[in-house]
Design an enzyme around this catalytic site. Structure first.
Site, PDB file in Angstrom:
ATOM      1  N   ARG A   1     -21.026  38.141 -43.651  1.00  0.00           N
ATOM      2  CA  ARG A   1     -19.553  38.074 -44.149  1.00  0.00           C
ATOM      3  C   ARG A   1     -19.246  39.493 -44.896  1.00  0.00           C
ATOM      4  O   ARG A   1     -18.195  39.823 -45.007  1.00  0.00           O
ATOM      5  CB  ARG A   1     -19.231  36.822 -45.252  1.00  0.00           C
ATOM      6  CG  ARG A   1     -17.996  36.995 -45.850  1.00  0.00           C
ATOM      7  CD  ARG A   1     -17.778  35.537 -46.612  1.00  0.00           C
ATOM      8  NE  ARG A   1     -18.754  34.692 -47.032  1.00  0.00           N
ATOM      9  CZ  ARG A   1     -19.511  34.548 -48.052  1.00  0.00           C
ATOM     10  NH1 ARG A   1     -19.228  35.675 -48.965  1.00  0.00           N
ATOM     11  NH2 ARG A   1     -20.512  34.027 -48.475  1.00  0.00           N
TER      12      ARG A   1
ATOM     13  N   TYR B   1       8.399  39.236 -40.078  1.00  0.00           N
ATOM     14  CA  TYR B   1       7.681  38.476 -39.399  1.00  0.00           C
ATOM     15  C   TYR B   1       7.824  36.891 -40.076  1.00  0.00           C
ATOM     16  O   TYR B   1       7.408  36.869 -41.299  1.00  0.00           O
ATOM     17  CB  TYR B   1       6.294  38.693 -39.172  1.00  0.00           C
ATOM     18  CG  TYR B   1       5.341  37.903 -38.286  1.00  0.00           C
ATOM     19  CD1 TYR B   1       5.799  37.628 -36.975  1.00  0.00           C
ATOM     20  CD2 TYR B   1       4.359  37.063 -38.990  1.00  0.00           C
ATOM     21  CE1 TYR B   1       4.725  36.673 -36.199  1.00  0.00           C
ATOM     22  CE2 TYR B   1       3.623  36.104 -38.057  1.00  0.00           C
ATOM     23  CZ  TYR B   1       4.083  35.907 -36.839  1.00  0.00           C
ATOM     24  OH  TYR B   1       3.220  35.048 -36.078  1.00  0.00           O
TER      25      TYR B   1
ATOM     26  N   ASP C   1       3.815  46.913 -42.093  1.00  0.00           N
ATOM     27  CA  ASP C   1       3.339  46.034 -40.890  1.00  0.00           C
ATOM     28  C   ASP C   1       3.378  46.918 -39.652  1.00  0.00           C
ATOM     29  O   ASP C   1       4.618  47.146 -39.282  1.00  0.00           O
ATOM     30  CB  ASP C   1       4.008  44.739 -40.683  1.00  0.00           C
ATOM     31  CG  ASP C   1       3.406  43.810 -39.853  1.00  0.00           C
ATOM     32  OD1 ASP C   1       2.749  44.424 -38.704  1.00  0.00           O
ATOM     33  OD2 ASP C   1       3.516  42.743 -39.923  1.00  0.00           O
TER      34      ASP C   1
ATOM     35  N   LYS D   1      -1.944  41.645 -31.156  1.00  0.00           N
ATOM     36  CA  LYS D   1      -1.057  42.158 -30.343  1.00  0.00           C
ATOM     37  C   LYS D   1      -1.468  43.553 -29.417  1.00  0.00           C
ATOM     38  O   LYS D   1      -2.373  43.190 -28.611  1.00  0.00           O
ATOM     39  CB  LYS D   1       0.160  42.582 -30.988  1.00  0.00           C
ATOM     40  CG  LYS D   1       0.635  41.422 -31.976  1.00  0.00           C
ATOM     41  CD  LYS D   1       0.993  39.852 -31.510  1.00  0.00           C
ATOM     42  CE  LYS D   1       1.176  38.698 -32.538  1.00  0.00           C
ATOM     43  NZ  LYS D   1       1.876  38.810 -33.619  1.00  0.00           N
TER      44      LYS D   1
HETATM   45  C1  PLP Z   1       1.755  38.247 -34.807  1.00  0.00           C
HETATM   46  C2  PLP Z   1       2.225  39.120 -36.065  1.00  0.00           C
HETATM   47  C3  PLP Z   1       1.849  38.974 -37.309  1.00  0.00           C
HETATM   48  C4  PLP Z   1       0.726  37.625 -37.760  1.00  0.00           C
HETATM   49  O1  PLP Z   1      -0.324  38.116 -36.791  1.00  0.00           O
HETATM   50  P1  PLP Z   1      -1.339  36.807 -36.434  1.00  0.00           P
HETATM   51  O2  PLP Z   1      -2.694  37.720 -35.896  1.00  0.00           O
HETATM   52  O3  PLP Z   1      -0.664  35.967 -35.538  1.00  0.00           O
HETATM   53  O4  PLP Z   1      -1.992  36.155 -37.503  1.00  0.00           O
HETATM   54  C5  PLP Z   1       2.172  39.486 -38.450  1.00  0.00           C
HETATM   55  N1  PLP Z   1       2.967  40.579 -38.340  1.00  0.00           N
HETATM   56  C6  PLP Z   1       3.673  40.670 -37.088  1.00  0.00           C
HETATM   57  C7  PLP Z   1       4.795  41.724 -36.970  1.00  0.00           C
HETATM   58  C8  PLP Z   1       3.419  39.910 -35.937  1.00  0.00           C
HETATM   59  O5  PLP Z   1       3.711  40.153 -34.750  1.00  0.00           O
END
Ligand code: PLP
Length: 396
Positions: free
Chosen positions: A45, A97, A169, A194
């Site tokens: 961890r 998001y 982000d 993603k």
């Molecule tokens: C999918 C997504 C998230 C969240 O991520 P997870 O891996 O699903 O927890 C945050 N910001 C954006 C822009 C996303 O597309």
């Protein structure tokens, strides 16, 4: 060195064995030579050699000092919000998001952190929302689902003046396309689920900070709250990084072909893709990003849920699913899927309506993707004819 070379060069050969692929240290604990004396790792961890390679790779790719890997994008975003304390104030984009919106308006809110949502294109509105309690500006670019582009340098100018942290982000762009820290941001976050993972097989999140002290704070939060990424999944992301530049380049090439074709379709009212010169922020996208990305949205002329449902359930190659950034193409209906939790009264902020469809263009051949969409949109025309016939027969 160019991007693809730099990333491959940043992934080390294993010092112990010479292994070309980074070993997966699938262990929870590490032996001490003497109490308190170990080889740099004591418990997974707190630190793991495989995860550490990933954290160094993403920090280099984003030109930051420190990287930290989390079990999801939301865990990464939560860790950044934990830099704040009760009484602090956040300014966030009004079309961020949905999961981030939920986190800010529920858990962060309960912890005493307030948020003002504003249109981040409107720098005057951003300035107006700043109070002496404002500690963080949260932005996402390109945005979801309309692929609007936010000017990171313009926001950084404001946050520097007011000594506010700027967090971006960077999920939709990916680290090979956009470098927010070089444009003045302080923190970058990825849902690595993603493009970085890239194969729709790992939920994960990454944080990179410019400042070393903020990086230490994030690593403290990572260890204290414990939402770490496992060694195996860290390895999957390192593997994802190896082909990230190639993939994003091809995703973008395919997406541009699809977007151009959609623009010529009689069934389509509007196409949203930052690589089209008709896009409202085309010039900014060109200046701020290396690639335009793999997400394309479009609005049907028949702007209703029924028509969109018909299209998204008629494609064969594009699979009907949430998420994006994987090698296989996906199609989604924001109103009933990705944005279903957004109150209807706020749909206009997000630019969503019944006939809006979002594509995550994958790495299949662009010609086949266009054929698939063409067949699905034809269904709409057939349906129109059938409906017309139906009405006529009723009338008769
Ligand atoms: C999918 C997504 C998230 C969240 O991520 P997870 O891996 O699903 O927890 C945050 N910001 C954006 C822009 C996303 O597309």
């Amino acid at each position: 060195m160019k991007e693809q070379t730099k990333i491959l060069q940043s992934i080390p050969v294993d010092q112990l064995t010479g292994a070309v692929s980074v070993p997966i240290y699938q262990t929870t604990t590490f032996v001490h030579d003497l109490p308190g004396h170990h080889k740099g790792f004591d418990y997974t961890r707190s630190g793991n050699p495989t995860r550490q390679v990933l954290e160094e790779v993403v920090a280099k790719a984003e030109h930051g000092s420190t990287g930290a890997a989390f079990a999801s994008g939301m865990a990464a975003i939560d860790a950044v919000l934990r830099l704040l304390s009760a009484g602090d104030h956040v300014i966030a984009g009004n079309d961020i998001y949905g999961g981030t919106y939920r986190l800010l308006t529920t858990l962060a809110h309960r912890a005493g952190i307030s948020t003002t949502f504003v249109d981040l294109h409107d720098t005057a509105a951003v300035r107006k929302a700043i109070t002496h309690k404002t500690k963080l500006l949260w932005a996402e670019t390109p945005t979801n689902p309309l692929l609007r582009i936010i000017n990171i340098s313009a926001l950084a100018k404001v946050t520097k003046e007011h000594r506010i942290l700027l967090a971006i982000d960077n999920t939709f762009a990916s680290p090979v396309s956009q470098k927010p820290l070089l444009l003045g941001a302080d923190i970058v976050v990825h849902s690595a689920t993603k493009y970085i993972g890239g194969h729709s097989d790992v939920i994960s999140g990454l944080v990179v900070t410019k400042d070393e002290q903020i990086g230490k704070d994030i690593l403290f939060i990572q260890n204290a709250s414990g939402g770490v990424l496992s060694p195996f999944e860290s390895w999957l992301l390192i593997r994802g990084f190896e082909t990230l530049d190639l993939r994003v380049r091809q995703h973008s090439e395919n997406a541009l072909a699809v977007a151009r074709w959609l623009s010529s379709c009689p069934e389509v009212a509007e196409v949203y893709y930052p690589g089209l010169p008709s896009h409202e922020h085309y010039e900014l996208a060109k200046a701020q990003q290396r690639y335009f990305g793999g997400v394309v949205s479009f609005r049907l002329k028949r702007d209703d849920i029924d028509s969109a449902s018909k299209v998204v359930s008629s494609t064969k190659i594009f699979k009907l699913a949430e998420s994006l950034g994987g090698i296989k193409s996906l199609i989604a209906h924001p109103t009933t899927m990705t944005h279903a939790s957004i109150p209807v009264s706020r749909h206009a902020d997000f630019g969503i309506s019944g006939g809006l469809i979002r594509l995550s263009v994958g790495l299949e051949d662009a010609d086949d993707l266009i054929d698939d969409l063409s067949r699905a949109l034809n269904e709409l025309t057939l349906q129109t004819h059938n409906n017309t016939k139906h009405e006529v027969s009723i009338g008769a």
